[in-house]
Write an enzyme that holds these catalytic residues in place. Structure first.
Site, PDB file in Angstrom:
ATOM      1  CB  SER A 265      -0.931   0.002   1.230  1.00 39.86           C
ATOM      2  OG  SER A 265      -0.164  -0.012   2.424  1.00 39.86           O
ATOM      3  CG  ASP A 266       5.467   2.978  -0.119  1.00 40.58           C
ATOM      4  OD1 ASP A 266       5.741   3.377   1.013  1.00 40.58           O
ATOM      5  OD2 ASP A 266       5.932   3.488  -1.156  1.00 40.58           O
ATOM      6  CB  VAL A 267       1.866   6.902  -1.199  1.00 37.66           C
ATOM      7  CG1 VAL A 267       1.648   8.016  -2.212  1.00 37.66           C
ATOM      8  CG2 VAL A 267       0.619   6.711  -0.338  1.00 37.66           C
TER       9      VAL A 267
END
Length: 376
Positions: free
Chosen positions: A329-331
């Site tokens: 889920s890392d931007v």
């Protein structure tokens, strides 16, 4: 390791034969110290000897590394010139690529990238040591500009840098994987030789991950800088100041308002103080996590208030050297993929999971290379 009979291992240990260094390690039950088979220290009685496959196996059973033969960092990896040491990294290591990543923020106060070298203070056995790290003729050179440490600290400095750049990792399987992957191929080719740059200090990794939750990277660096400059230790050298990350024992003594004054939210302050107290009281440690299976270590992290999936995976990746950790889920990861594929919007978690189907076992390296693509 090829299975060897105990009698053969005892003979090798008693003869101080270097042939078996790295094949197995000897532990002495009475002193809880482990050595290379060739160690020149006084030989123990055979009944007091236990054998290990790796240094990690010995340390997981609470054995300490010998300070004469340094089995946790054997001579095949480094050369001691007293005033400086040389590390012998894999031929596919690109120090210059790592420097770009390390130099990505002007707000960084824990190290400095200056031209083609890295300056960093680390603490070894209660003493601060300044490292100047550069690459010369395919060797990593670690100089000690402030004061030349004793051999034990020189070995630990070498081990620290070796682990910082994940130099034990055999990368060929990842390169073969990336060559077959349409998303990774060009990124890995362009930045070939990059290694995951870790955060060896577990408390620093946890704190940095919590600081970075749901805020942009620039403000995260600002908060980290404030925390370090208020509660860390500083060192000056040639008119320049660098810092060492504060210890959990120091942060554990703070009040919530001490962090709120620095613009930490109440939640972030709560999480960081709780983790600091847990580590200060020895309830949580890197050694404890490393003794667990990967899934168990991740579950333990997730059981801590304030640590969700992204934070746990980030810490597994950066501090526990887990190449399969996947902060999906890392931007930054999503932005990198958007740029690489020229998408109109960031990919969904489902779309990202599909893109990553071929990364099994190397998810952390795929993520790190994609992060690197953001820093030109």
């Amino acid at each position: 390791m090829t299975a060897l009979p105990r009698s053969t291992m005892l003979e090798a240990m008693l003869s101080a034969d270097r042939t078996f260094d790295g094949v197995f390690y000897t532990g002495v039950k009475t002193t809880k110290i482990y050595c290379l088979p060739s160690c020149y220290a006084k030989k123990p009685l055979p009944q007091n000897v236990i054998f290990f496959k790796t240094p990690a196996d010995a340390e997981n059973q609470h054995f300490r590394s010998c300070k004469k033969c340094f089995p946790d960092f054997p001579q095949s990896k480094w050369m001691d010139h007293k005033s400086y040491i040389e590390l012998l990294p894999p031929t596919d290591f690109a120090f210059s690529e790592c420097l770009v990543f390390l130099g990505r923020s002007a707000a960084e106060v824990l190290h400095r990238v200056q031209g083609d070298f890295l300056l960093k203070w680390i603490e070894i056995d209660g003493k601060s040591v300044l490292l100047k790290v550069s690459m010369k003729q395919e060797r990593l050179v670690i100089e000690f500009p402030d004061q030349i440490p004793d051999k034990f600290r020189r070995v630990q400095a070498g081990k620290y840098i070796w682990n910082l750049f994940d130099l034990d990792r055999e990368m060929q399987p990842f390169y073969e994987l990336s060559d077959k992957d349409d998303l990774l191929r060009s990124v890995v080719t362009k930045h070939y030789g990059l290694r995951i740059i870790g955060i060896p200090d577990l408390f620093e990794a946890l704190t940095w991950a919590i600081i970075g939750q749901q805020i942009n990277l620039n403000f995260a660096y600002t908060l980290k800088k404030r925390l370090i400059e208020h509660f860390g230790q500083s060192h000056d050298f040639e008119g320049r100041r660098l810092w060492v990350f504060p210890k959990p024992e120091v942060i554990a003594e703070l009040e919530m308002t001490d962090l709120q004054k620095l613009q930490f939210t109440t939640r972030k302050a709560e999480y960081i103080l709780a983790i600091a107290k847990e580590m200060a009281n020895s309830g949580l440690s890197k050694e404890k996590l490393l003794r667990l299976e990967k899934d168990e270590a991740r579950s333990l992290l997730l059981s801590i208030r304030g640590i969700g999936a992204w934070t746990a995976d980030y810490v597994m990746m950066k501090s526990l050297n887990d190449s399969s950790a996947f902060p999906i889920s890392d931007v930054g990861l999503q932005n990198a993929i958007k740029a690489q594929l020229r998408l109109d919007k960031k990919p969904s978690i489902g779309e990202l999971a599909k893109l990553a189907e071929g990364w099994k076992g190397w998810e952390a390296y795929a993520v790190f290379y994609l992060w690197r693509s953001l820093y030109q």
